[in-house]
Scaffold this motif. Structure first.
Motif, short mmCIF file in Angstrom:
data_model
loop_
_atom_site.label_atom_id
_atom_site.label_comp_id
_atom_site.label_asym_id
_atom_site.label_seq_id
_atom_site.Cartn_x
_atom_site.Cartn_y
_atom_site.Cartn_z
N MET A 1 10.32 -10.46 10.22
CA MET A 1 9.90 -10.43 8.83
C MET A 1 9.23 -9.08 8.56
O MET A 1 8.27 -8.72 9.21
CB MET A 1 8.92 -11.58 8.58
N SER A 2 9.77 -8.35 7.62
CA SER A 2 9.20 -7.04 7.32
C SER A 2 8.53 -7.02 5.94
O SER A 2 8.65 -6.07 5.19
CB SER A 2 10.28 -5.96 7.41
N TRP A 3 7.87 -8.14 5.60
CA TRP A 3 7.12 -8.23 4.35
C TRP A 3 5.98 -9.22 4.53
O TRP A 3 5.94 -9.98 5.49
CB TRP A 3 8.02 -8.63 3.19
N GLN A 4 5.06 -9.17 3.59
CA GLN A 4 3.96 -10.13 3.57
C GLN A 4 3.77 -10.58 2.13
O GLN A 4 4.34 -10.00 1.22
CB GLN A 4 2.69 -9.52 4.14
N GLU A 5 2.96 -11.63 1.92
CA GLU A 5 2.76 -12.15 0.58
C GLU A 5 1.45 -11.67 -0.02
O GLU A 5 0.48 -11.44 0.70
CB GLU A 5 2.78 -13.68 0.59
N ALA A 6 1.45 -11.53 -1.34
CA ALA A 6 0.24 -11.18 -2.08
C ALA A 6 0.33 -11.82 -3.46
O ALA A 6 1.43 -12.01 -3.98
CB ALA A 6 0.10 -9.67 -2.21
N GLU A 7 -0.81 -12.15 -4.04
CA GLU A 7 -0.81 -12.67 -5.41
C GLU A 7 -0.62 -11.51 -6.38
O GLU A 7 -1.06 -10.38 -6.12
CB GLU A 7 -2.12 -13.40 -5.71
N VAL A 8 0.00 -11.79 -7.51
CA VAL A 8 0.28 -10.77 -8.52
C VAL A 8 -1.00 -10.06 -8.96
O VAL A 8 -1.01 -8.84 -9.14
CB VAL A 8 1.03 -11.39 -9.72
N ARG A 9 -2.10 -10.79 -9.09
CA ARG A 9 -3.35 -10.17 -9.55
C ARG A 9 -3.92 -9.16 -8.56
O ARG A 9 -4.77 -8.36 -8.90
CB ARG A 9 -4.38 -11.23 -9.89
N GLU A 10 -3.45 -9.18 -7.29
CA GLU A 10 -3.92 -8.23 -6.27
C GLU A 10 -3.13 -6.92 -6.28
O GLU A 10 -3.53 -5.96 -5.63
CB GLU A 10 -3.80 -8.87 -4.88
N LEU A 11 -2.01 -6.89 -6.99
CA LEU A 11 -1.15 -5.69 -7.00
C LEU A 11 -1.80 -4.58 -7.81
O LEU A 11 -2.53 -4.82 -8.76
CB LEU A 11 0.21 -6.04 -7.59
N LYS A 12 -1.48 -3.35 -7.43
CA LYS A 12 -2.01 -2.17 -8.11
C LYS A 12 -0.88 -1.16 -8.34
O LYS A 12 0.09 -1.12 -7.59
CB LYS A 12 -3.10 -1.51 -7.28
N VAL A 13 -1.04 -0.33 -9.36
CA VAL A 13 -0.08 0.74 -9.64
C VAL A 13 -0.06 1.69 -8.44
O VAL A 13 -1.10 2.04 -7.89
CB VAL A 13 -0.46 1.48 -10.94
N GLY A 14 1.14 2.09 -8.02
CA GLY A 14 1.28 2.99 -6.89
C GLY A 14 1.55 2.26 -5.58
O GLY A 14 1.94 2.88 -4.60
N ARG A 15 1.35 0.95 -5.57
CA ARG A 15 1.65 0.14 -4.38
C ARG A 15 3.10 -0.32 -4.47
O ARG A 15 3.83 0.03 -5.38
CB ARG A 15 0.69 -1.05 -4.28
N TYR A 16 3.50 -1.18 -3.52
CA TYR A 16 4.90 -1.59 -3.44
C TYR A 16 5.04 -3.11 -3.48
O TYR A 16 4.13 -3.84 -3.08
CB TYR A 16 5.53 -1.05 -2.16
N MET A 17 6.20 -3.58 -3.97
CA MET A 17 6.52 -5.01 -3.96
C MET A 17 8.04 -5.15 -3.88
O MET A 17 8.77 -4.18 -4.12
CB MET A 17 5.99 -5.70 -5.22
N LEU A 18 8.49 -6.36 -3.54
CA LEU A 18 9.93 -6.62 -3.51
C LEU A 18 10.36 -7.20 -4.84
O LEU A 18 9.76 -8.16 -5.33
CB LEU A 18 10.28 -7.61 -2.39
#
Length: 129
Positions: A1-18
């Motif tokens: 597994m080359s990903w992990q989970e995060a809640e949407v409210r924890e995301l920030k501009v400049g970071r990455y998501m799938l």
């Protein structure tokens, strides 16, 4: 597994998501206020790091999304030929071929060391601007 989970409210501009199983850099996040019977939503605009496609998604702020694990590595250039470059990883000595785009062709010379990123089984040459 080359990903992990995060809640949407924890995301920030400049970071990455799938987004649709493609690693993307978050360019913009807009949060809405919670409604009378619902919860706050986030509108996220992201650009694919491998395909440069623009994606726009909307999720509730408590929704869990996948965040890719991006490995930043270095490789030595072995050879350059018509739109392809043969590289050897500096740590594992694995050799592989990646496509060469016109905008970075002048920076890739045989014998030099260049940075590349690996995520979700894909690789891309990534120079910092």
């Amino acid at each position: 597994m080359s990903w992990q989970e995060a809640e949407v409210r924890e995301l920030k501009v400049g970071r990455y998501m799938l987004v649709e199983e493609s690693p993307c850099k978050i360019m913009e996040i807009t949060m809405s206020k919670p409604g009378k019977h619902g919860e706050a939503k986030a509108r996220i605009v992201a650009i694919g790091i491998f395909d440069n496609q623009k994606h726009s998604v909307v999720f509730p702020v408590k929704h869990k999304v996948k965040v890719p694990i991006i490995e930043k590595k270095n490789a030595q250039v072995l050879s350059v030929s018509n739109k392809e470059v043969q590289l050897m990883d500096s740590d594992t000595f694995e050799t592989f071929v990646l496509p060469l785009s016109d905008d970075i062709a002048d920076r890739v010379k045989p014998g030099t060391e260049i940075p590349y990123w690996e995520a979700m089984g894909k690789r891309k040459i990534m120079f910092q601007n």
